[in-house]
Design a protein around this motif. Structure first.
Motif, PDB file in Angstrom:
ATOM      1  N   TYR A   1       0.851  -1.185   0.000  1.00  0.00           N
ATOM      2  CA  TYR A   1       0.000   0.000   0.000  1.00  0.00           C
ATOM      3  C   TYR A   1       0.889   1.238   0.000  1.00  0.00           C
ATOM      4  O   TYR A   1       2.058   1.188   0.403  1.00  0.00           O
ATOM      5  N   VAL A   2       0.336   2.355  -0.471  1.00  0.00           N
ATOM      6  CA  VAL A   2       1.184   3.509  -0.749  1.00  0.00           C
ATOM      7  C   VAL A   2       1.055   4.643   0.261  1.00  0.00           C
ATOM      8  O   VAL A   2       1.869   5.559   0.263  1.00  0.00           O
ATOM      9  N   ASN A   3       0.021   4.616   1.130  1.00  0.00           N
ATOM     10  CA  ASN A   3      -0.038   5.638   2.174  1.00  0.00           C
ATOM     11  C   ASN A   3      -0.788   5.120   3.395  1.00  0.00           C
ATOM     12  O   ASN A   3      -1.594   4.196   3.303  1.00  0.00           O
TER      13      ASN A   3
ATOM     14  N   ASP B   1      -3.388   1.051  -4.802  1.00  0.00           N
ATOM     15  CA  ASP B   1      -2.809   2.310  -5.271  1.00  0.00           C
ATOM     16  C   ASP B   1      -3.452   3.521  -4.596  1.00  0.00           C
ATOM     17  O   ASP B   1      -4.310   3.389  -3.714  1.00  0.00           O
ATOM     18  N   GLU B   2      -3.031   4.704  -5.029  1.00  0.00           N
ATOM     19  CA  GLU B   2      -3.492   5.942  -4.396  1.00  0.00           C
ATOM     20  C   GLU B   2      -4.982   6.195  -4.613  1.00  0.00           C
ATOM     21  O   GLU B   2      -5.597   7.004  -3.908  1.00  0.00           O
ATOM     22  N   LYS B   3      -5.603   5.506  -5.569  1.00  0.00           N
ATOM     23  CA  LYS B   3      -7.042   5.623  -5.797  1.00  0.00           C
ATOM     24  C   LYS B   3      -7.813   4.484  -5.126  1.00  0.00           C
ATOM     25  O   LYS B   3      -8.984   4.277  -5.410  1.00  0.00           O
ATOM     26  N   ASP B   4      -7.125   3.735  -4.262  1.00  0.00           N
ATOM     27  CA  ASP B   4      -7.700   2.602  -3.540  1.00  0.00           C
ATOM     28  C   ASP B   4      -8.162   1.493  -4.483  1.00  0.00           C
ATOM     29  O   ASP B   4      -9.065   0.724  -4.167  1.00  0.00           O
TER      30      ASP B   4
ATOM     31  N   GLN C   1      -4.710   4.363   4.095  1.00  0.00           N
ATOM     32  CA  GLN C   1      -5.425   3.243   3.483  1.00  0.00           C
ATOM     33  C   GLN C   1      -5.744   2.129   4.480  1.00  0.00           C
ATOM     34  O   GLN C   1      -6.134   1.027   4.073  1.00  0.00           O
TER      35      GLN C   1
END
Length: 291
Positions: free
Chosen positions: A18-20, A72-75, A23
């Motif tokens: 995961y990127v942040n 990703d950043e858009k889930d 999430q």
């Protein structure tokens, strides 16, 4: 044994990147989907701070001994396969789903469904054909044998439910992690008759040919990924699949049921069985078996 296959304990370990930190809720939702649908998947979760460019994706694909899932950043949940991120991406089919009809979709010409039909998509894959089937108002039962693919489908359905104008379509889709033969032979508690069974079994990569040149056509990234998970059925397996599907729609009584099989245009008939009718264009063919 391929790293993408389940272990001897029948559980597949997947690395979830995961990127942040925000999430956390989405990660918990994925865990809940796995538990609710009893998917034999164990997530090894870790943050990822590097930039995920093509070179880095390729490196991850080559060095990992586990399937890699990316939030990703858009889930959006995707599977990192051979340097490519593949995901159902159902929202990209919006224009096609909205305009879907028998004039534009060979699949709907072959299936001849109505809004009260019940359809089994026995080889769901990334679910694109299921969306077209459900666009008619029909209920679609999506069978997906691979747990990894089933999780991608379930996560995509959950994501799409939050988007405007998609809720009704999502409510008509039921995703089940099982193989088609097991489902067909197991008594179902839902007594509603099945009108159509749709089959799109994996086919050898070298059979996707251009109808005009006879040369092999490039297989898209989604199909490349599926070839890592699924092997083409043997002739005997094709026979069992077709016979079982015909048996399911034959329980209709007086109403005619049908099995629709998707094939590359130049591919032989499934199980070498002649179809009742066929619909085709330059790339693909739909064979109908009326019961």
């Amino acid at each position: 044994m391929s790293s993408l296959q389940q272990t001897s304990s029948n559980f597949m370990h997947c690395q979830l990147i995961y990127v942040n930190e925000a999430q956390y809720t989405q990660i918990e939702s994925l865990k809940a989907l796995i538990a609710q649908h009893q998917l034999p998947i164990i997530l090894d979760i870790e943050p990822f701070t590097d930039k995920l460019n093509q070179k880095r994706r390729q490196q991850l694909s080559e060095t990992s001994t586990q399937p890699i899932l990316l939030l990703d950043e858009k889930d959006r949940l995707s599977w990192l396969s051979d340097g490519l991120s593949v995901a159902p991406e159902w929202d990209k089919l919006q224009r096609r789903v909205v305009s879907a009809g028998r004039k534009s979709e060979l699949l709907l010409q072959a299936a001849k469904m109505t809004s009260d039909s019940t359809v089994i998509d026995a080889t769901a894959g990334f679910g694109h054909d299921s969306l077209i089937l459900a666009s008619t108002g029909a209920r679609v039962i999506m069978l997906e044998q691979q747990p990894l693919m089933a999780l991608l489908l379930l996560a995509e359905q959950q994501r799409m439910r939050a988007l405007p104008n998609w809720q009704k379509l999502m409510s008509r889709l039921q995703i089940i992690n099982t193989d088609a033969l097991s489902y067909f032979t197991k008594p179902q508690t839902d007594a509603k008759a099945v009108d159509v069974v749709y089959l799109d079994p994996m086919f050898p990569e070298d059979s996707y040919q251009n109808n005009k040149t006879g040369k092999g056509a490039k297989v898209g990234k989604h199909m490349q990924a599926l070839h890592q998970l699924v092997s083409p059925p043997t002739l005997e397996q094709e026979k069992q699949l077709l016979q079982s599907a015909q048996a399911v729609v034959s329980q209709h009584g007086e109403k005619q049921g049908r099995v629709v099989v998707k094939r590359p245009q130049l591919a032989p008939l499934l199980a070498n069985q002649p179809a009742s009718e066929s619909w085709h264009n330059e790339a693909v063919r739909f064979d109908g078996y009326f019961v």
